[in-house]
Write a protein that holds these residues in place. Structure first.
Motif, PDB file in Angstrom:
ATOM      1  N   ARG A 168      -2.145   4.847  -3.701  1.00  0.00           N
ATOM      2  CA  ARG A 168      -1.604   3.695  -4.404  1.00  0.00           C
ATOM      3  C   ARG A 168      -2.710   2.801  -4.934  1.00  0.00           C
ATOM      4  O   ARG A 168      -3.681   2.518  -4.235  1.00  0.00           O
ATOM      5  N   GLY A 169      -2.561   2.340  -6.177  1.00  0.00           N
ATOM      6  CA  GLY A 169      -3.543   1.465  -6.793  1.00  0.00           C
ATOM      7  C   GLY A 169      -3.158   0.003  -6.677  1.00  0.00           C
ATOM      8  O   GLY A 169      -2.120  -0.347  -6.088  1.00  0.00           O
ATOM      9  N   GLU A 170      -3.969  -0.858  -7.272  1.00  0.00           N
ATOM     10  CA  GLU A 170      -3.736  -2.298  -7.177  1.00  0.00           C
ATOM     11  C   GLU A 170      -2.402  -2.711  -7.785  1.00  0.00           C
ATOM     12  O   GLU A 170      -1.721  -3.606  -7.274  1.00  0.00           O
ATOM     13  N   ASP A 171      -1.989  -2.071  -8.867  1.00  0.00           N
ATOM     14  CA  ASP A 171      -0.725  -2.420  -9.525  1.00  0.00           C
ATOM     15  C   ASP A 171       0.498  -1.995  -8.718  1.00  0.00           C
ATOM     16  O   ASP A 171       1.628  -2.376  -9.048  1.00  0.00           O
ATOM     17  N   ASP A 172       0.281  -1.191  -7.670  1.00  0.00           N
ATOM     18  CA  ASP A 172       1.392  -0.719  -6.844  1.00  0.00           C
ATOM     19  C   ASP A 172       1.632  -1.608  -5.632  1.00  0.00           C
ATOM     20  O   ASP A 172       2.522  -1.324  -4.823  1.00  0.00           O
ATOM     21  N   THR A 173       0.841  -2.666  -5.473  1.00  0.00           N
ATOM     22  CA  THR A 173       0.997  -3.532  -4.306  1.00  0.00           C
ATOM     23  C   THR A 173       2.307  -4.309  -4.385  1.00  0.00           C
ATOM     24  O   THR A 173       2.830  -4.586  -5.461  1.00  0.00           O
ATOM     25  N   SER A 174       2.823  -4.684  -3.210  1.00  0.00           N
ATOM     26  CA  SER A 174       4.088  -5.404  -3.118  1.00  0.00           C
ATOM     27  C   SER A 174       3.921  -6.625  -2.216  1.00  0.00           C
ATOM     28  O   SER A 174       2.855  -6.837  -1.619  1.00  0.00           O
ATOM     29  N   LEU A 175       4.970  -7.430  -2.114  1.00  0.00           N
ATOM     30  CA  LEU A 175       4.950  -8.585  -1.218  1.00  0.00           C
ATOM     31  C   LEU A 175       4.727  -8.137   0.223  1.00  0.00           C
ATOM     32  O   LEU A 175       3.980  -8.771   0.969  1.00  0.00           O
ATOM     33  N   LYS A 176       5.366  -7.034   0.606  1.00  0.00           N
ATOM     34  CA  LYS A 176       5.184  -6.507   1.960  1.00  0.00           C
ATOM     35  C   LYS A 176       3.721  -6.181   2.218  1.00  0.00           C
ATOM     36  O   LYS A 176       3.179  -6.520   3.285  1.00  0.00           O
ATOM     37  N   ASP A 177       3.068  -5.529   1.259  1.00  0.00           N
ATOM     38  CA  ASP A 177       1.652  -5.204   1.407  1.00  0.00           C
ATOM     39  C   ASP A 177       0.828  -6.474   1.612  1.00  0.00           C
ATOM     40  O   ASP A 177      -0.013  -6.548   2.518  1.00  0.00           O
TER      41      ASP A 177
END
Length: 278
Positions: free
Chosen positions: A147-156
């Motif tokens: 997963r790249g930076e654009d795939d990050t979420s609030l949970k992450d």
């Protein structure tokens, strides 16, 4: 007389600049260096000094990632004013950084007596260096790096941000090490994990430095040593950031794991022999 001389401040600035963003524990290395120079690691003014010179390292992040930060803050501002802009990832990411900072701030304020007292021991630093090494190695092995930076979420962001508490309570664990390890477990690639660690560290470390400023100056550290330590940490940290991002793009974290274990074992030896005061 200042509790820390200008020469000592310069040395500590170099140590802070090199280690703040490498997953080797800046707090641990600063405490070890202070101990070797005969500076009391649990002195209020010394604890304040180490927090303040972190602002120099954070300033290096602000300069290095200036374009990214402007993009994110601009997206946040547009989203505040225009509902249609709120779908943008940068707008959401700005809020995530804010949310993810709340746990470390709450624990930092609540646990301040422990952090500046019993947990400031070099025995804690030595143990945390070694335990943190095991966590980092396991995270690097477990992570699928897909997963790249654009795939990050609030949970992450919340999980990675909350992991900073480990480094706060156990100096030696490493804020960078904790956040990068958590991000790797969440399957972020090494570069994305490293960049996320940088961004989440900005508010937490800046706030800590500003909060401790009054204690550092008022309790016995002169303005000149503070300025020297901060400027030196900025210059060295900027070079350290550039090197780390290039390194993690092609290498695992194994070199840091080995280094941390070696330092931890050496510190245990120095403490056990009485060569270093805890």
């Amino acid at each position: 007389m200042s509790a820390i001389s200008i020469g000592q401040a310069a040395v500590l600035g170099v140590v802070e600049g090199i280690t703040e963003f490498l997953p080797v524990s800046s707090t641990g290395h600063l405490k070890i260096t202070e101990g070797l120079m005969g500076i009391p690691v649990d002195d209020t003014s010394v604890v304040g000094f180490t927090a303040v010179i972190q602002v120099g390292a954070i300033a290096a992040v602000l300069v290095y990632f200036f374009k990214d930060i402007v993009r994110i803050v601009s997206a946040w501002g547009r989203g505040i004013l225009n509902r249609e802009e709120r779908h943008h990832h940068d707008y959401k990411f700005a809020w995530w950084v804010i949310y993810a900072t709340i746990p470390i701030v709450a624990v930092g304020l609540a646990a301040k007596p422990l952090v500046e007292g019993p947990l400031a021991s070099l025995w804690v630093v030595a143990g945390s260096l070694i335990v943190g090494s095991g966590v980092m190695w396991a995270a690097d092995q477990m992570g699928r790096h897909k997963r790249g930076e654009d795939d990050t979420s609030l949970k992450d962001a919340m999980l990675v941000g909350s992991s900073q508490i480990l480094a706060l309570l156990f100096p030696g664990f490493s804020r960078s090490g904790a956040t990068m390890s958590t991000a790797l477990i969440l399957d972020l690639d090494r570069v994305a994990a490293t960049r996320l660690s940088f961004f989440l560290g900005i508010p937490a470390l800046t706030g800590a430095g500003l909060y401790e400023l009054k204690d550092a100056v008022g309790a016995g550290v002169g303005a000149v040593p503070l300025l020297v330590g901060t400027v030196v940490s900025f210059i060295v940290a900027y070079a350290s950031i550039a090197w780390l991002l290039k390194f993690v793009a092609k290498h695992s974290f194994n070199a840091f794991v080995i280094y941390r274990i070696a330092v931890g074992l050496l510190l245990f030896g120095l403490l056990a022999s009485g060569a270093l005061n805890a």
